[in-house]
Scaffold this active site. Structure first.
Site, mmCIF file in Angstrom:
data_model
loop_
_atom_site.group_PDB
_atom_site.id
_atom_site.type_symbol
_atom_site.label_atom_id
_atom_site.label_comp_id
_atom_site.label_asym_id
_atom_site.label_seq_id
_atom_site.Cartn_x
_atom_site.Cartn_y
_atom_site.Cartn_z
ATOM 1 N N ASN A 5 -6.779 2.817 -3.874
ATOM 2 C CA ASN A 5 -6.458 1.432 -4.210
ATOM 3 C C ASN A 5 -6.430 1.217 -5.716
ATOM 4 O O ASN A 5 -7.230 1.791 -6.446
ATOM 5 C CB ASN A 5 -7.468 0.481 -3.553
ATOM 6 C CG ASN A 5 -7.483 0.636 -2.053
ATOM 7 O OD1 ASN A 5 -6.574 1.232 -1.463
ATOM 8 N ND2 ASN A 5 -8.520 0.139 -1.423
ATOM 9 N N ASP A 39 -6.519 -2.018 -6.830
ATOM 10 C CA ASP A 39 -6.871 -3.447 -6.896
ATOM 11 C C ASP A 39 -8.187 -3.740 -7.607
ATOM 12 O O ASP A 39 -8.536 -4.920 -7.784
ATOM 13 C CB ASP A 39 -6.888 -4.046 -5.479
ATOM 14 C CG ASP A 39 -7.869 -3.361 -4.534
ATOM 15 O OD1 ASP A 39 -7.629 -3.383 -3.312
ATOM 16 O OD2 ASP A 39 -8.882 -2.797 -5.028
ATOM 17 N N HIS A 56 -5.010 6.564 -7.914
ATOM 18 C CA HIS A 56 -3.661 6.024 -8.142
ATOM 19 C C HIS A 56 -3.616 5.017 -9.286
ATOM 20 O O HIS A 56 -2.635 4.280 -9.440
ATOM 21 C CB HIS A 56 -3.125 5.387 -6.850
ATOM 22 C CG HIS A 56 -2.958 6.382 -5.738
ATOM 23 N ND1 HIS A 56 -2.872 6.009 -4.426
ATOM 24 C CD2 HIS A 56 -2.896 7.735 -5.747
ATOM 25 C CE1 HIS A 56 -2.745 7.094 -3.666
ATOM 26 N NE2 HIS A 56 -2.760 8.158 -4.443
ATOM 27 N N CYS A 80 2.448 6.229 -27.315
ATOM 28 C CA CYS A 80 1.209 6.907 -27.736
ATOM 29 C C CYS A 80 0.239 7.113 -26.571
ATOM 30 O O CYS A 80 -0.849 7.639 -26.763
ATOM 31 C CB CYS A 80 0.540 6.108 -28.860
ATOM 32 S SG CYS A 80 -0.215 4.577 -28.308
ATOM 33 N N CYS A 107 0.208 0.807 -30.959
ATOM 34 C CA CYS A 107 1.407 1.113 -31.744
ATOM 35 C C CYS A 107 2.554 0.126 -31.529
ATOM 36 O O CYS A 107 3.596 0.261 -32.175
ATOM 37 C CB CYS A 107 1.870 2.531 -31.419
ATOM 38 S SG CYS A 107 2.695 2.657 -29.831
ATOM 39 N N GLY A 122 -10.213 3.162 5.986
ATOM 40 C CA GLY A 122 -9.084 2.276 5.732
ATOM 41 C C GLY A 122 -7.871 2.938 5.118
ATOM 42 O O GLY A 122 -7.182 2.355 4.295
ATOM 43 N N SER A 164 -4.291 5.415 6.186
ATOM 44 C CA SER A 164 -3.483 6.032 7.243
ATOM 45 C C SER A 164 -3.448 7.542 7.040
ATOM 46 O O SER A 164 -2.991 8.282 7.903
ATOM 47 C CB SER A 164 -2.062 5.460 7.201
ATOM 48 O OG SER A 164 -1.493 5.676 5.905
ATOM 49 N N ASN A 176 -11.668 2.976 10.876
ATOM 50 C CA ASN A 176 -10.315 2.419 10.903
ATOM 51 C C ASN A 176 -10.125 1.722 12.250
ATOM 52 O O ASN A 176 -10.593 2.239 13.264
ATOM 53 C CB ASN A 176 -9.290 3.564 10.776
ATOM 54 C CG ASN A 176 -7.902 3.078 10.405
ATOM 55 O OD1 ASN A 176 -7.380 2.156 11.026
ATOM 56 N ND2 ASN A 176 -7.321 3.705 9.413
ATOM 57 N N ALA A 216 -13.658 -2.195 8.331
ATOM 58 C CA ALA A 216 -14.631 -1.717 7.342
ATOM 59 C C ALA A 216 -15.692 -2.765 7.030
ATOM 60 O O ALA A 216 -16.883 -2.458 6.965
ATOM 61 C CB ALA A 216 -13.901 -1.312 6.065
#
Ligand code: APR
Length: 250
Positions: free
Chosen positions: A108, A110, A125, A136, A157, A194, A196, A220, A238
């Site tokens: 995630n 978030d 990610h 830079c 920069c 949580g 796939s 899940n 969850a």
């Protein structure tokens, strides 16, 4: 074994564990009102201007139309601005205080794990509230939403910046993945929560952990590609399931 609740056996496995690693996906943020990418558990799915996420969050589109990519991420930032962590995020922040080592690996972007108080979070990610300079490579906080300027410019920069996230067609940040892979190889208990489990290399981490002898517990509302090799799959949300592992919070 597929279960619909946290059994005493699972609590014993949890309490006896020494080195714990956790992989989370979009599903852990679903109870905070954040859509997922592929659905499952009755969740909404991200949609925007009728385009698919694999197109919108792609290196290809970043190369041809960076302003559109920023608009797409700013749409998500706008939505994320008003959401808060849920009981699932808070449970993992509590677990971190209980185990050492404890490694929280998330797909995630978030930032909700941090907002819940988790310290040692490996963001495979990237993070939607950060930007990276295209010249830079400086990484800086870009929390304003809506964006004041598209694209935002580098604080160091002045050049154009991009979202500091991993786009489809791009490799994960090496150091972050190496740390996640090491934690998967060294843990004795690995949670898959949580996700796939269809996006690699993240989905390979529980497989590595299993090959190194760790017990795998999946959480899940639906069975996934990982369920076959997990020792236990708890079919549930969850936010409802994770707090139950800490007995005094049952
Ligand atoms: N609690 C736990 N799991 C849930 C919940 C919930 N409340 N609600 C839904 N889920 C599950 C769904 O059943 C599904 O298996 O969460 C999973 C979400 O899967 P995806 O939408 O595929 O999200 P994820 O696995 O995180 O995607 C991986 O793909 O699109 C890319 O970069 C993006 O990080 C993302 C990656």
């Amino acid at each position: 074994m597929v279960l619909d609740r946290v059994t005493d056996e699972l609590i014993s496995i949890f309490e006896d564990a020494m080195r714990v690693a956790v992989l989370t996906g979009a599903g852990i943020s679903a109870e905070s009102g954040v859509p997922t990418f592929r659905g499952g558990g009755g969740t909404d799915v991200w949609t925007w201007r009728g385009k698919h996420i694999t197109e919108l969050s792609s290196a290809e589109l970043m190369a041809t139309d960076p302003a559109l990519v920023w608009e797409w991420f700013d749409y998500r930032r706008g939505m994320l601005k008003s959401v808060a962590p849920n009981a699932g995020h808070y449970a993992l922040a509590d677990w971190e205080k209980r185990f050492s080592p404890f490694t929280l690996i998330t797909q995630n972007i978030d930032d909700l794990h941090r907002a819940a108080g988790s310290q040692n979070v490996l963001e495979l990610h990237g993070n939607i509230w950060k930007a990276r300079c295209l010249r830079c490579a400086s990484v800086f906080d870009a929390r304003e939403s809506p964006l004041e300027k598209n694209p935002p410019t580098c604080m160091v920069c002045g050049a154009a910046a991009r979202p500091d996230v991993v786009l489809f067609g791009e490799l994960l940040p090496e150091t972050v993945f190496e740390r996640a892979d090491k934690a998967a190889h060294q843990c004795d208990l690995f949670f898959v929560i949580g996700t796939s489990a269809v996006v690699y290399p993240a989905a390979g981490l529980p497989i590595s952990a299993k090959q190194c002898g760790a017990k795998i517990i999946e959480v899940n509302p639906e069975l996934t590609d990982i369920s076959m090799m997990a020792d236990y799959t708890i079919l549930g949300k969850a936010g409802e399931v994770l707090p139950r592992f800490l007995r005094n919070r049952a």
